[in-house]
Design an enzyme around this catalytic site. Structure first.
Site, PDB file in Angstrom:
ATOM      1  N   GLU A 159       0.841  -1.202   0.000  1.00 47.16           N
ATOM      2  CA  GLU A 159       0.000   0.000   0.000  1.00 47.16           C
ATOM      3  C   GLU A 159       0.873   1.248   0.000  1.00 47.16           C
ATOM      4  OE1 GLU A 159      -3.301  -0.071  -1.089  1.00 47.16           O
ATOM      5  OE2 GLU A 159      -3.477  -1.518   0.537  1.00 47.16           O
TER       6      GLU A 159
ATOM      7  N   THR B 186       2.822   2.085  -2.153  1.00 49.78           N
ATOM      8  CA  THR B 186       4.093   1.748  -2.804  1.00 49.78           C
ATOM      9  C   THR B 186       4.071   2.057  -4.289  1.00 49.78           C
ATOM     10  OG1 THR B 186       3.293  -0.522  -3.038  1.00 49.78           O
ATOM     11  CG2 THR B 186       4.723  -0.059  -1.155  1.00 49.78           C
TER      12      THR B 186
ATOM     13  N   GLY C   8     -16.231   4.609  -2.323  1.00 52.37           N
ATOM     14  CA  GLY C   8     -15.656   5.069  -1.067  1.00 52.37           C
ATOM     15  C   GLY C   8     -15.170   3.968  -0.157  1.00 52.37           C
TER      16      GLY C   8
ATOM     17  N   GLY D 185     -12.513   1.925  -0.815  1.00 50.07           N
ATOM     18  CA  GLY D 185     -11.126   1.558  -1.089  1.00 50.07           C
ATOM     19  C   GLY D 185     -11.008   0.392  -2.043  1.00 50.07           C
ATOM     20  N   LEU D 186     -12.027   0.185  -2.887  1.00 46.28           N
ATOM     21  CA  LEU D 186     -12.056  -0.960  -3.797  1.00 46.28           C
ATOM     22  C   LEU D 186     -11.975  -0.521  -5.263  1.00 46.28           C
ATOM     23  CD1 LEU D 186     -14.769  -3.054  -1.936  1.00 46.28           C
ATOM     24  CD2 LEU D 186     -12.275  -3.212  -1.727  1.00 46.28           C
ATOM     25  N   SER D 187     -11.556   0.721  -5.477  1.00 47.20           N
ATOM     26  CA  SER D 187     -11.232   1.237  -6.814  1.00 47.20           C
ATOM     27  C   SER D 187     -12.435   1.364  -7.735  1.00 47.20           C
ATOM     28  CB  SER D 187     -10.145   0.385  -7.481  1.00 47.20           C
ATOM     29  OG  SER D 187      -8.962   0.422  -6.732  1.00 47.20           O
TER      30      SER D 187
ATOM     31  N   GLU E  49      -7.165  10.277 -14.144  1.00 43.19           N
ATOM     32  CA  GLU E  49      -7.437  10.546 -12.729  1.00 43.19           C
ATOM     33  C   GLU E  49      -6.454  11.563 -12.158  1.00 43.19           C
ATOM     34  OE1 GLU E  49      -8.643   8.238  -8.624  1.00 43.19           O
ATOM     35  OE2 GLU E  49      -8.768   7.245 -10.574  1.00 43.19           O
TER      36      GLU E  49
ATOM     37  N   ASP F  71      -4.364   0.566  -9.253  1.00 45.81           N
ATOM     38  CA  ASP F  71      -5.789   0.310  -9.399  1.00 45.81           C
ATOM     39  C   ASP F  71      -6.155   0.053 -10.855  1.00 45.81           C
ATOM     40  OD1 ASP F  71      -5.726   0.879  -6.735  1.00 45.81           O
ATOM     41  OD2 ASP F  71      -6.844   2.761  -6.875  1.00 45.81           O
TER      42      ASP F  71
ATOM     43  N   TYR G 250      -3.805  12.048   0.967  1.00 39.85           N
ATOM     44  CA  TYR G 250      -3.051  11.171   0.064  1.00 39.85           C
ATOM     45  C   TYR G 250      -1.924  11.959  -0.594  1.00 39.85           C
ATOM     46  CZ  TYR G 250      -2.350   7.806  -3.783  1.00 39.85           C
ATOM     47  OH  TYR G 250      -1.823   6.915  -4.680  1.00 39.85           O
TER      48      TYR G 250
END
Length: 379
Positions: free
Chosen positions: A30, A32, A119, A121-123, A157, A169, A221
């Site tokens: 994560e 990374t 929302g 965290g599952l892309s 994005e 992702d 982020y």
């Protein structure tokens, strides 16, 4: 009503095609990916599905079955980065990114529906981007490879929506294979499929959605990305990928800023955790991955500081109830946790987490098994 039928009802014609792209859950690795590091995601059965027809008049029409409001009408020649637009910015950004790269995309009618939780965290955003990119690649005969489509989606994005995400992702959504995790080197996008079948070993990988919504565009982020880049500059390397775990103590000794030191320690150690996990999977020892997950969560909580009380409660409760290991996954500040558990204990672990949330006064979490699914495809 199917997405194709909804498209026909909306636009008055049958779509040229229907495509799907999945969300993902990241097993380990994560924060990374924007450091040229290693990640190990897998695609979920949850997908964004797009019915699309090509247009040649410069008009882009976008509609979502999941968002209140009508059809968004845009002119492809007038698309501008960071101009708002909510959900529509993701597919519109892909059109913009393709045109900016010189590809002759002249418009489209698009109707989208998604089962990827937002929302969590599952892309969900990457799924929207990748499904749009794949559809346009096919309809306009662009001939782009899956990694090239992932780069286009990431650029959309980053530059159009304004979220400085890495490439994981989009690569997971574009390139994953059913029954496998994607071992990705984000430095050059070299990737290989690693067999990942918990059920064959009597195990289950659960996803626990805390229902706490995060927003990666809120600056947290970006601040961590900037901190990692500052750490690389201080160490005289291009990215933190160049710092090995063996040389981490020496590197940390050269850093005076406590925050940057923590960020560097997380990234370098998490790169090593990805490599350890891949080695364990190759050896057929999936149970030994559990403690690596928990170790990774501690690093995200204490060094990167991107966890939250709900995420920590899931990890602590699941492990106390007999899970082999657990960690938050995704950008943090909410979202989801992955839990590795013996199959016969899965129901008890899920019940313990649900009870703990009720006791803490939190909304009930969502719990479902993560079954490694196929990447983006035409239906």
């Amino acid at each position: 009503m199917t997405v194709a039928a909804a498209f026909e009802a909306l636009y008055g014609a049958v779509p040229d095609g229907v495509w799907a792209a999945p969300g993902r859950v990241n097993l380990i690795g994560e924060y990374t990916d924007f450091n040229d590091g290693f990640v190990l995601p897998l695609a979920l059965p949850h997908t964004a599905v797009a019915a699309v027809s090509r247009r040649d008049d410069g008009v882009l029409r976008l509609h979502s079955a999941d968002v209140d409001g009508g059809t968004v009408h845009l002119d492809v020649a007038d698309l501008e980065p960071l101009s708002g637009g909510g959900w529509a910015a993701y597919p519109a950004g892909v059109v913009w990114a393709l045109r900016e790269a010189g590809h002759p995309v002249t418009g489209a009618d698009v109707h989208l529906g998604s089962t990827v939780p937002t929302g969590a965290g599952l892309s969900s955003s990457a799924a929207l981007e990748v499904v749009t990119a794949l559809a346009l690649n096919d309809l306009f005969g662009l001939g782009l490879s899956r990694p090239e489509l992932a780069r286009v989606a990431q650029h959309a994005e980053n530059a159009f929506v304004g979220v400085p995400c890495g490439i994981m992702d989009q690569m997971a959504s574009a390139c994953a294979r059913a029954g496998h995790a994607l071992h990705l080197d984000t430095r050059d996008l070299a990737h290989r499929q690693v067999p990942f079948d918990p059920g064959s070993q009597g195990l289950r990988l659960l996803v626990v959605d805390t229902r706490v919504k995060h927003a990666l565009g809120d600056g947290a982020y970006a601040e961590r990305r900037a901190g990692c880049e500052a750490g690389a500059r201080a160490l005289g390397v291009r990215t933190l990928r160049e710092v090995s775990a063996a040389h981490l103590p020496e590197a940390l000794g050269r850093l005076s800023d406590e925050t940057i030191l923590r960020y560097v320690r997380h990234v370098v150690s998490d790169n090593a955790r990805v490599e350890r996990t891949v080695a364990l999977l190759a050896a057929g020892d999936l149970r030994a991955v559990g403690p690596v997950l928990t170790e990774g969560h501690a690093s995200l909580r204490d060094d990167l500081r991107v966890s939250c009380p709900e995420l920590d409660l899931v990890v602590e409760t699941a492990n106390a109830a007999g899970a082999l290991g657990a960690r938050m996954t995704g950008g943090g500040f909410g979202g989801s946790v992955v839990v590795l558990v013996e199959d016969e204990c899965a129901a008890a672990v899920a019940a313990a987490v649900e009870s703990a949330f009720a006791g803490a006064g939190y909304a009930a979490p969502g719990v479902f098994p993560a079954v490694p699914a196929a990447g983006a495809r035409r239906l």
